[in-house]
Design an enzyme around this catalytic site. Structure first.
Site, short mmCIF file in Angstrom:
data_model
loop_
_atom_site.label_atom_id
_atom_site.label_comp_id
_atom_site.label_asym_id
_atom_site.label_seq_id
_atom_site.Cartn_x
_atom_site.Cartn_y
_atom_site.Cartn_z
N ASP A 113 5.12 -10.86 2.99
CA ASP A 113 4.30 -10.64 4.18
C ASP A 113 2.85 -10.38 3.80
O ASP A 113 2.56 -9.83 2.75
CB ASP A 113 4.83 -9.42 4.97
CG ASP A 113 6.16 -9.73 5.64
OD1 ASP A 113 6.50 -10.92 5.72
OD2 ASP A 113 6.84 -8.78 6.06
N ASP A 158 2.78 -3.65 2.76
CA ASP A 158 4.10 -3.63 2.12
C ASP A 158 4.36 -4.93 1.37
O ASP A 158 4.91 -4.92 0.27
CB ASP A 158 5.20 -3.43 3.17
CG ASP A 158 5.19 -2.00 3.70
OD1 ASP A 158 4.60 -1.13 3.01
OD2 ASP A 158 5.73 -1.77 4.80
#
Ligand code: 0RA
Length: 655
Positions: free
Chosen positions: A516, A520
């Site tokens: 992504d 994170d």
């Protein structure tokens, strides 16, 4: 000069010019042969080539300051306060020495017999190549009370050098604009240049290197971004910089600066409490990634001297395990820098030193210095030897763990493919791609969106071990890491003492980390890249590791849909699609993660070779990359958070 002589001179001048043209034309026809490539790397290489000339002038003792400026138009200015390139007429060439230096391949050396010519780019091609590959290049020389100036276009002089003013100092200023018809990229990366200048400052103590970025001006103060690099001490400070975020095993950095058999040798050695080995070696300021005789000499000296000390102290006998060469280098951070007048470079990337005399010189110098140090610092000596013993014991534990794993028939070697792997049908590694995707859900989407013929998908489930902080045997126990090794088909350490990877078994020549585009995701991508950096470095060095960049937005107008990877691109696309009407009537979607995309969207934007944006992971600067990884992955959580949040991509891991 009578009329006839003048005509002869003119004819000769033009004959020389034709020769020169042929030389420079060769550079323009095959630029990669001279500067490596015409991508970002080659673009930055131009700067290093020019800076190297100033470094030589500094090593000769005449220059103390070097300025590098990225101008607003991505041209570069390199200025030094050396003697200035000579502007007098060159005897044979019938033109100024300056013009010869700037237009004749390999001419630089001819004029610097008195200087210690050792610095020099990897390709050592000289500033004439930079000239040939620049739309314009302007040289301004301050010398003998005058300012001299000459301008070139694609290597061809506009006019002979001319006096344009009075000078009260001396020095050379070169400004060049890389030729956009040659290079695929035209934008300079500040971090790439600044980390090279920082490295040069540590490698050449006493030279002040300044970098300025005029594209980046602080609106409040009106000042351009600027950094100054200067090291009084040199390599010792370099090692402390690299190891800055690691816990020290001994307080001191052991340094050595000497000359043996006419070879200047500098070494700095430090031990931390961690497990990886980080030894960086340089020849004439070039990072010898493939090592060579100087590195071998250093390793032999370190091992022999420590072993002798340990044997004499009786500490090794207590260990009850056999100590191997690698054990002496766990937690070691060191830099070796030698200056060699006629280096022989070997190896695939021509970054392996072949001169045998250098190996002997380094061995002798390091042995002598280290022996003295250990005798004078018994506490440090004890700490290092105890660490070596621990390393040996841990290695035995790792071997046992590995054996146990192999016995369970699910080793790090390719004993069967992992069940989670959706493999491709083509079996030729050169054609095949493996996507590493975090989580089963994104993994499922990727499986639907792939081209099954040449694209494989491996969903990774569970926490990825931070290998930066783990003892080696832990990697053999980690399910995720074992799965990655098995899918790739490679193994390491099957022969007890070898840490090399068997690349010939590698099943894919593109390994693509797909995460992504948020904090994170960046963290997961960094964990995976750390694994490759520390344990499968060969895969990065061969150019097989990539990051897939998912788009941040889609912009939709009726049936037409476009994707954007940056804010600027979004503004541009909105303008293109809506011609001045702003965002009215457009549907703009911001993707927070891969999971929000349909399989078709993921295919079109991130997976298919036609629509995707892949970034190759390369290591521009190994020492800086090591520091970055230890900082990102170390215990120090706050700087890590901040770093990941501030950096959309990865510093020094230049994509
Ligand atoms: C050879 C001789 C002299 C200066 C240089 C080379 C020189 C080259 C470069 C390239 C970038 N900066 C430079 N600075 C100096 C001068 C010899 C003399 O003055 O006697």
């Amino acid at each position: 000069m009578n009329e006839q002589e003048r005509l002869d001179a003119e004819r000769e001048y033009s004959a020389d010019s034709i020769q020169v043209l042929e030389g420079l034309e060769a550079v323009r026809v095959r630029p990669s042969m001279y500067i490596g490539d015409v991508n970002v790397r080659g673009l930055h290489h131009l700067v290093y080539e020019v800076v190297d000339n100033s470094i030589d002038e500094a090593l000769a003792g005449y220059c103390h300051n070097i300025y590098v400026c990225i101008n607003e138009d991505n041209s570069i200015t390199v200025k030094d306060d050396g003697r200035g390139i000579p502007t007098a007429e060159h005897e044979k060439e019938h033109r100024s020495a300056l013009e010869v230096v700037l237009t004749v391949l390999h001419a630089g050396g001819k004029f610097s017999k008195d200087s210690y010519k050792v610095s020099g780019g990897l390709h050592g091609v000289g500033v004439s190549c930079v000239n040939a590959l620049s739309e314009t290049l302007i040289a301004e020389i301050h010398r003998e009370g005058k300012i001299w100036k000459q301008t070139f276009h694609r290597g061809i002089p506009e006019a002979p050098v001319a006096v344009v003013g009075e000078a009260y100092d001396t020095g050379t200023t070169i400004t060049f604009l890389p030729d956009k018809t040659i290079f695929t990229e035209s934008v300079y990366n500040y971090d790439t240049l600044s980390s090279r200048l920082r490295e040069l400052a540590y490698l050449n103590k006493g030279i002040r290197l300044t970098i300025m970025d005029k594209r980046n001006v602080d609106p409040e103060s009106g000042l351009a971004k600027c950094e100054v690099f200067y090291s009084e001490v040199g390599l010792g400070e370099f090692v402390e910089y690299i190891d800055g975020t690691r816990e020290k095993l001994i307080d001191n950095t052991i340094t050595l600066s000497t000359e043996r058999a006419g070879i200047p040798i500098e070494v700095a050695v430090h031990y931390n409490t961690e497990y990886s080995e980080n030894v960086f070696s340089y020849v004439n300021n070039i990072n010898t990634i493939e090592g060579g005789t100087h590195l071998d000499g250093f390793k032999r000296a370190l091992r022999a001297t420590l072993k002798k000390y340990a044997d004499n102290s009786g500490l090794l006998a207590k260990a009850k395990v056999e100590v191997s060469a690698d054990d002496f280098r766990e937690g070691l951070t060191a830099v070796i820098s030698v200056k060699v007048a006629e280096p022989q470079f070997e190896g695939q990337t021509k970054t392996k030193l072949g001169n045998t005399e250098v190996g002997t010189a380094v061995y002798q110098a390091v042995s002598a210095a280290l022996e003295t140090y250990l005798e004078e610092h018994p506490n440090d000596a004890k700490a290092i030897v105890e660490k070596v013993v621990l390393a040996a014991q841990a290695r035995h534990a790792a071997q046992n763990a590995r054996k146990a794993v192999i016995e369970r028939k699910s080793s790090l070697s390719g004993a069967g493919l992992p069940g989670k792997l959706a493999d491709c049908s083509d079996k030729n590694p050169e054609n095949c791609e493996l996507f590493l995707v975090e989580g089963d859900s994104a993994g499922g989407t990727a499986k639907q969106g792939r081209n099954q013929r040449f694209q494989a998908v491996l969903p990774l489930r569970g926490k990825i071990l931070n290998v930066e902080k783990a003892l080696e045997h832990r990697i053999y126990e980690s399910d995720v890491i074992r799965t990655i090794f098995r899918a790739l088909g490679v193994s390491k350490g099957t022969k007890d003492d070898s840490r090399a990877l068997n690349l010939e078994k590698l099943r894919y020549h593109k390994i693509i980390v797909m995460a992504d585009a948020d904090v994170d995701g960046a963290h997961i991508a960094t964990l995976i890249m750390t694994l490759f950096f520390r344990h499968m470095r060969e895969i990065i060095d061969n150019g097989y590791l990539y990051l897939a960049m998912a788009p941040l937005y889609s912009v939709k107008k009726g049936k037409e849909i476009k994707y954007c990877w940056t804010e600027e691109q979004r503004e541009q696309i909105v303008e293109e699609m809506n011609g001045g009407k702003g965002e009215a009537g457009l549907v703009i979607q911001r993707y927070k993660g891969l999971g929000e995309m349909t399989a078709m969207q993921l295919r079109d934007t991130t997976m298919s070779p036609e629509g995707r944006l892949l970034k190759q992971v390369t290591i521009e600067n190994a020492a800086m990359a090591d520091r970055t990884f230890s900082m990102l992955m170390g215990d120090d959580v706050p700087p890590r958070r901040e770093f990941i949040e501030q950096n959309a991509t990865y510093a020094n891991i230049d994509a």
